[in-house]
Every structure is written in structure tokens, then in C-alpha cells.
Design a protein around this motif. Sequence first.
Motif, PDB file in Angstrom:
ATOM      1  N   PHE A 115       0.174  -6.019  -9.923  1.00 58.67           N
ATOM      2  CA  PHE A 115       1.064  -4.861  -9.925  1.00 58.67           C
ATOM      3  C   PHE A 115       1.487  -4.486  -8.505  1.00 58.67           C
ATOM      4  N   PHE A 116       0.517  -4.412  -7.586  1.00 58.08           N
ATOM      5  CA  PHE A 116       0.851  -4.006  -6.219  1.00 58.08           C
ATOM      6  C   PHE A 116       1.654  -5.078  -5.482  1.00 58.08           C
ATOM      7  N   LEU A 117       1.398  -6.350  -5.773  1.00 55.13           N
ATOM      8  CA  LEU A 117       2.227  -7.410  -5.195  1.00 55.13           C
ATOM      9  C   LEU A 117       3.660  -7.306  -5.718  1.00 55.13           C
ATOM     10  N   ARG A 118       3.778  -6.943  -6.983  1.00 52.23           N
ATOM     11  CA  ARG A 118       5.097  -6.765  -7.580  1.00 52.23           C
ATOM     12  C   ARG A 118       5.842  -5.601  -6.920  1.00 52.23           C
ATOM     13  N   VAL A 119       5.118  -4.525  -6.634  1.00 56.46           N
ATOM     14  CA  VAL A 119       5.713  -3.376  -5.956  1.00 56.46           C
ATOM     15  C   VAL A 119       6.290  -3.780  -4.598  1.00 56.46           C
ATOM     16  N   ARG A 120       5.502  -4.533  -3.817  1.00 58.66           N
ATOM     17  CA  ARG A 120       5.961  -4.965  -2.503  1.00 58.66           C
ATOM     18  C   ARG A 120       7.179  -5.882  -2.614  1.00 58.66           C
ATOM     19  N   ALA A 121       7.170  -6.763  -3.610  1.00 57.82           N
ATOM     20  CA  ALA A 121       8.306  -7.670  -3.802  1.00 57.82           C
ATOM     21  C   ALA A 121       9.567  -6.896  -4.169  1.00 57.82           C
ATOM     22  N   GLN A 122       9.439  -5.867  -5.020  1.00 56.22           N
ATOM     23  CA  GLN A 122      10.592  -5.066  -5.398  1.00 56.22           C
ATOM     24  C   GLN A 122      11.149  -4.306  -4.199  1.00 56.22           C
ATOM     25  N   GLU A 123      10.262  -3.787  -3.362  1.00 59.50           N
ATOM     26  CA  GLU A 123      10.712  -3.053  -2.181  1.00 59.50           C
ATOM     27  C   GLU A 123      11.448  -3.972  -1.210  1.00 59.50           C
ATOM     28  N   ARG A 124      10.933  -5.174  -1.037  1.00 60.39           N
ATOM     29  CA  ARG A 124      11.619  -6.126  -0.145  1.00 60.39           C
ATOM     30  C   ARG A 124      12.987  -6.523  -0.684  1.00 60.39           C
ATOM     31  N   ALA A 125      13.116  -6.503  -2.021  1.00 62.24           N
ATOM     32  CA  ALA A 125      14.397  -6.857  -2.638  1.00 62.24           C
ATOM     33  C   ALA A 125      15.349  -5.666  -2.722  1.00 62.24           C
ATOM     34  N   GLY A 126      14.934  -4.509  -2.220  1.00 60.86           N
ATOM     35  CA  GLY A 126      15.780  -3.329  -2.251  1.00 60.86           C
ATOM     36  C   GLY A 126      15.802  -2.603  -3.575  1.00 60.86           C
ATOM     37  N   LYS A 127      14.845  -2.904  -4.479  1.00 61.05           N
ATOM     38  CA  LYS A 127      14.756  -2.236  -5.773  1.00 61.05           C
ATOM     39  C   LYS A 127      13.764  -1.076  -5.708  1.00 61.05           C
ATOM     40  N   GLU A 128      13.849  -0.172  -6.670  1.00 57.15           N
ATOM     41  CA  GLU A 128      12.944   0.968  -6.727  1.00 57.15           C
ATOM     42  C   GLU A 128      11.786   0.664  -7.671  1.00 57.15           C
ATOM     43  N   PRO A 129      10.560   0.517  -7.156  1.00 56.20           N
ATOM     44  CA  PRO A 129       9.415   0.213  -8.023  1.00 56.20           C
ATOM     45  C   PRO A 129       8.897   1.453  -8.728  1.00 56.20           C
ATOM     46  N   LEU A 130       7.916   1.260  -9.588  1.00 51.04           N
ATOM     47  CA  LEU A 130       7.324   2.400 -10.298  1.00 51.04           C
ATOM     48  C   LEU A 130       6.714   3.391  -9.329  1.00 51.04           C
ATOM     49  N   ILE A 131       6.087   2.877  -8.279  1.00 50.49           N
ATOM     50  CA  ILE A 131       5.460   3.720  -7.279  1.00 50.49           C
ATOM     51  C   ILE A 131       5.673   3.087  -5.907  1.00 50.49           C
ATOM     52  N   SER A 132       6.055   3.873  -4.936  1.00 47.57           N
ATOM     53  CA  SER A 132       6.342   3.362  -3.604  1.00 47.57           C
ATOM     54  C   SER A 132       5.053   3.096  -2.838  1.00 47.57           C
ATOM     55  N   SER A 133       5.000   1.986  -2.136  1.00 50.85           N
ATOM     56  CA  SER A 133       3.814   1.683  -1.329  1.00 50.85           C
ATOM     57  C   SER A 133       3.648   2.673  -0.192  1.00 50.85           C
ATOM     58  N   SER A 134       4.743   3.347   0.207  1.00 53.61           N
ATOM     59  CA  SER A 134       4.658   4.318   1.309  1.00 53.61           C
ATOM     60  C   SER A 134       3.810   5.531   0.949  1.00 53.61           C
ATOM     61  N   LEU A 135       3.562   5.752  -0.354  1.00 51.33           N
ATOM     62  CA  LEU A 135       2.683   6.859  -0.743  1.00 51.33           C
ATOM     63  C   LEU A 135       1.265   6.659  -0.223  1.00 51.33           C
ATOM     64  N   PHE A 136       0.927   5.412   0.081  1.00 50.91           N
ATOM     65  CA  PHE A 136      -0.419   5.105   0.557  1.00 50.91           C
ATOM     66  C   PHE A 136      -0.472   4.980   2.076  1.00 50.91           C
ATOM     67  N   HIS A 137       0.582   5.405   2.766  1.00 47.48           N
ATOM     68  CA  HIS A 137       0.619   5.319   4.223  1.00 47.48           C
ATOM     69  C   HIS A 137       0.114   6.581   4.923  1.00 47.48           C
ATOM     70  N   VAL A 138      -0.244   7.604   4.141  1.00 48.29           N
ATOM     71  CA  VAL A 138      -0.711   8.868   4.715  1.00 48.29           C
ATOM     72  C   VAL A 138      -2.220   8.974   4.516  1.00 48.29           C
ATOM     73  N   ARG A 139      -2.948   8.907   5.606  1.00 48.87           N
ATOM     74  CA  ARG A 139      -4.414   8.863   5.534  1.00 48.87           C
ATOM     75  C   ARG A 139      -4.995  10.086   4.833  1.00 48.87           C
ATOM     76  N   ALA A 140      -4.483  11.270   5.158  1.00 44.50           N
ATOM     77  CA  ALA A 140      -5.014  12.493   4.545  1.00 44.50           C
ATOM     78  C   ALA A 140      -4.837  12.466   3.035  1.00 44.50           C
ATOM     79  N   SER A 141      -3.667  12.018   2.581  1.00 47.47           N
ATOM     80  CA  SER A 141      -3.406  11.952   1.149  1.00 47.47           C
ATOM     81  C   SER A 141      -4.303  10.927   0.473  1.00 47.47           C
ATOM     82  N   ASN A 142      -4.472   9.758   1.095  1.00 46.08           N
ATOM     83  CA  ASN A 142      -5.339   8.724   0.517  1.00 46.08           C
ATOM     84  C   ASN A 142      -6.755   9.234   0.306  1.00 46.08           C
ATOM     85  N   LEU A 143      -7.296   9.873   1.331  1.00 48.08           N
ATOM     86  CA  LEU A 143      -8.663  10.403   1.224  1.00 48.08           C
ATOM     87  C   LEU A 143      -8.720  11.546   0.208  1.00 48.08           C
ATOM     88  N   GLY A 144      -7.660  12.365   0.169  1.00 48.31           N
ATOM     89  CA  GLY A 144      -7.610  13.451  -0.808  1.00 48.31           C
ATOM     90  C   GLY A 144      -7.605  12.926  -2.230  1.00 48.31           C
TER      91      GLY A 144
END
Length: 477
Positions: A248-277
Amino acid sequence: MVTSAPTAGRSSGASRTVLAPLALAQFICSFAGSNMNVMINDISKDLHTTVHGVQISITVFLLVMAALMIPGGKLTDRYGRKRCFTTGLAIYGVGAVIAAVSPNLGVLIVGNSILEGIGTALLIPPVYILTTLLFPDLTARARAFGVVMAMGGVGAAAGPLIGGLITSVLSWRAAFGFQALVVTVILLLSLRLTDPIKPDPSRSFDIGGAAISAVGLLLVVMGILAASTNLWLTLGLMLAGALVLAWFFLRVRAQERAGKEPLISSSLFHVRASNLGLVTQNLQWLILMGTSFTVAAYLQVVRGYDAVQTGVIFTAATVGLLAASLRAEPLSRRWPQRRLIMAGFAITAVGIGLLIALVGGSPTPWAFAPGLLLIGTGVGLMLTPSVNLVQSAFPEARQGEISGLSRSVSNLGSSFGTAIAGTILVADLTRGSYAAAMAVLAVVSIGGLLTAMRLPRSQEPAQHGSTVPDAAAPPGG
């Protein structure tokens, strides 16, 4: 692109009107996750099933919520928050009615586990999105989330008491009728709700991604449930689940590279405070629901208590949770959210220790009260800051995604709690499995404390319309 409405004045006149149906919706969904714990004996006898069968029904309900919460959050951007909220309520109500008249475990699972789970996945993300959007100020948002989380916590903690009273006076079926009645009231209250931002029907929806993520989560939890019968099956299912989620997560990255909108953006996991929360949210609900199932099953199966007696014992947890949750606003003004979450896990760990020590050495039901009181207080203390921390890390254009992710993570914790503690407990209720299940929950509490210690020392709300904070620089410094 989501169009933002002005934020000024959102939290003034409409706040009480908005909070009533939202908080009540959170209450009934949390109630549904815990009230069946005191009906174990009644449902087992009436539907000719076992404790493990009831556990499966509870776990599937929590799992359906977890698996569909991310798609549910995504759909709010496309169809609107109010529409998803009311549609979810309608599906939930139908499921409650089916569960109330179910002739066997299979029909109960369809009504309670499947339909109520789907309804919850649609209606809960709007609760958190609307609360975040309508209360842009951190302190006001803490107050609003305090009310919502207090009602959710009370629903989870008081579910055994309310469900026990209804079951003893009427029947376990009436408890589902109660849920349908409350849903009707919420639908009437929600007539005055307005959507603060317009839906965008042109937004894409990744059906394939939703299906893949749901299958992955399903396999993981099924693996945990199989632990009491076949460890090799457990390992196989959990490995399969991990591989599907990796796909699923590999599919998300592939969709983002292709300019498509995935179910969930990988950028949601780029915020350390949010991840730990998110991790702390998962562990909080794992502890709360794991404790609820373990203690309720032990009281009924080993001690022979009825539904009312079991529910009354849980009053201690309800009191602690309600008192702590309703203090969310003043506590947020005085203490950093990180410190509140740390304190919550520490208090919870002590409470679990008391449940193990006092219950093992005393036959009186009052031996449960101190531990449950501390667990309720600890969980109530950290529920609101954890949610506030995660939601505030993103601007309003990302609230649909982060709300779905946040609720999915929390409900996955509830599923894990019931599955892990329940699997240990039902293995052999009479020979130390109660202490073993609670000991696992104590270890989880300590893990939560260690996670909370890694949170940033301060957290400011993201400015509406701003970009997501850079991963290398946690918000608030």
C-alpha cells in the motif's frame, strides 16, 4: 483545491450548536465499542456462542472502523463534512436495529460489527475536522476537544455501566435500541450544522488504495485473534498483513511520483510531532479498550458478576476519565501538551499495577476501584492533548486526511487492545491469564511514556492556509 472559509468568529455563536451533535456522536461510537463487554454472558447464552465469539464481534467492529477511517476522512473533502456525518449516522442506526433483532452471531456481526463500523468510519472524521476548523485558537480548540474527548471517554468508560443497566432491566438487545434512539437525536441536532468549507466533487478517491489498506489491517488483527489457537497461523497472517501494508505505501509513493492523488499523502508522516502523537493515540485506546475487555470478562466469567455489578465497578474509571477530560482547557493553559501526555501514561501504568496487585490479593470488588480510577484519570488526561497536537500540526486543507488517519490509528489501537488482551485472557481465564493480560497493558503504558518523552517540548497550531511544517523542524521549536 479546497476552498477555505473565513476563520474569524467561527468559535463564537455556532460553537455550542456544533459541539452538541459532534460530542454526542463521539459518545455513542465509543459506547458501542465498550458496552458489549458486560453483555458477554447474556449474548453468549442467547445466541449460543462463546466468549471468543463475542470478542470477535467486538474486535471486528473496531477493526472495520480502523480500516475505513482513512477512506472516510478522504471522502469528506469530496462530498462534504456534514453529508458524510449524516450518512454515517443513518448507516449506523440501521446497523443498530439489525443488531437488536439478530437471531445469531452472524447477523449480530453484520449489524454491529459491519454496518455500525462503516457508519462510524463515515461520521467520526467530520467530528474532528469540524472541531478543528471551527476553533482555530489553540486554547478554544483544547476546550472543544476536551468536550468531545470527554464524551468519547465517558462513552467508552461508562459503556459497561449503561449497557449493564439496560441489559439487566430489559435485555442486551435493548442496548442496541438505545444506540438507535441516540442516533436519531443526533440526526435532529445536526440539522443546524453547517460546513465551514465547501466540498470539492472533483477530488479523486483511490478505491484500490482503500481496499488494499483495509485488507492489510484485517490480516494483522486476524493474526492476533488466531494466537490462542495456532501461533503459526498468527505469524503467517501478520506477515501477510505487513506485506500488504508495505505494498500500500509503495503504491502511495508511486502515485505521488506520477502526479496522482493517493488515498493518503506520504507528507502526513513528515511531521515528527504528529507521528509521535499518533503513536500515543494508538496506545491510549489500546490500553483503555484492552483494560475494559479484560476486566469485564474476568468479572463475569471468573467472579460470576452480572452486567450491572460489572458496570458499577467501571464507574471508577468513568469518574476519573470525565474529571480529567473536562479539565483539558485549563490544563492546556498551564502545562505543555507533552507533559500532560507523559503524566497520563505514568498514571495509567500505576493504575494497571494496582489492578494486578490489589485484585490478586482481595476477593472484594472494591479492589478494582483504585486502579480503574487511575487508569481513567490517566487516559482522560492525555486524550485531548494527543488529538489536539496531531490536528494542530496541519492546516485546514489537510484536515480531511489527518482526521481520517488519526481516527484510524486510534481505532486500530482499540482493535489491538481487545484482540491482544482478549486473546491472552480467553486462553485460560482461571489460571493467571488476567494478570498476564494486564501485565502486557502495563508494558504498553511504559512504551507510551517513552514515546511521549520524545515529543517536541512545545507545539503551536498550524496557521490556516499554511503549508505543512518541514519534517526536519518540528512545529513550535
